[in-house]
Design a protein around this motif. Structure first.
Motif, mmCIF file in Angstrom:
data_model
loop_
_atom_site.group_PDB
_atom_site.id
_atom_site.type_symbol
_atom_site.label_atom_id
_atom_site.label_comp_id
_atom_site.label_asym_id
_atom_site.label_seq_id
_atom_site.Cartn_x
_atom_site.Cartn_y
_atom_site.Cartn_z
ATOM 1 N N CYS A 112 36.599 43.363 37.717
ATOM 2 C CA CYS A 112 37.284 42.154 38.125
ATOM 3 C C CYS A 112 38.331 42.477 39.212
ATOM 4 C CB CYS A 112 37.972 41.542 36.896
ATOM 5 S SG CYS A 112 37.911 39.761 36.838
ATOM 6 N N CYS A 169 33.396 39.813 37.047
ATOM 7 C CA CYS A 169 34.181 39.784 35.813
ATOM 8 C C CYS A 169 33.272 39.550 34.613
ATOM 9 C CB CYS A 169 35.258 38.714 35.921
ATOM 10 S SG CYS A 169 36.327 38.907 37.384
ATOM 11 N N GLY A 221 33.927 36.141 38.832
ATOM 12 C CA GLY A 221 34.197 37.107 39.891
ATOM 13 C C GLY A 221 33.689 36.566 41.217
#
Length: 120
Positions: A31, A35, A43
């Motif tokens: 991240c 993410c 992300g």
């Protein structure tokens, strides 16, 4: 010595599945690039991939796995792409001409500090 690490958004292994309507992308969590899977904010690289490929009729699925395994599974053709890697991770993969992001390391100190970087 100044190190600038180039962050690659996506790179694909040439294989028939790369042109499928469903694109499977894997990476380990890093991240804000990529993410948690299924998060509202997965992300920015995941979001870019989803937006770009959906505009061309492709469905993008992002899965999380160990980085070494993601590279290995992409080499085998079980995954279409990995994201957030460096050329040194898999030099035989195909990379875009322009990076989506560049990563660099920097040190910051207070103006009145006498600390200086002297190497690793």
């Amino acid at each position: 010595m100044r190190h600038i690490l180039i962050l690659i958004c996506l790179f694909f292994v040439v294989m028939p599945r790369a042109y499928a309507e469903h694109i499977l992308i894997a990476a380990d969590r890093w991240c804000p690039f990529n993410c948690e899977v299924g998060a509202e904010l997965p992300g920015f690289m995941v979001e870019v991939a989803q937006r770009v490929f959906s505009d061309h009729g492709h469905d993008v699925e992002y899965i999380e796995m160990n980085w070494s395994r993601a590279i290995q599974e992409t080499r085998k053709g079980n995954i279409n792409a990995i994201m957030g890697g460096f050329k040194s991770d898999a030099p035989q993969f195909i990379y875009p001409q322009e990076e989506l992001a560049v990563l660099g390391n920097s040190f910051f100190v207070r103006k009145d500090s006498d600390w200086t970087y002297e190497g690793v």
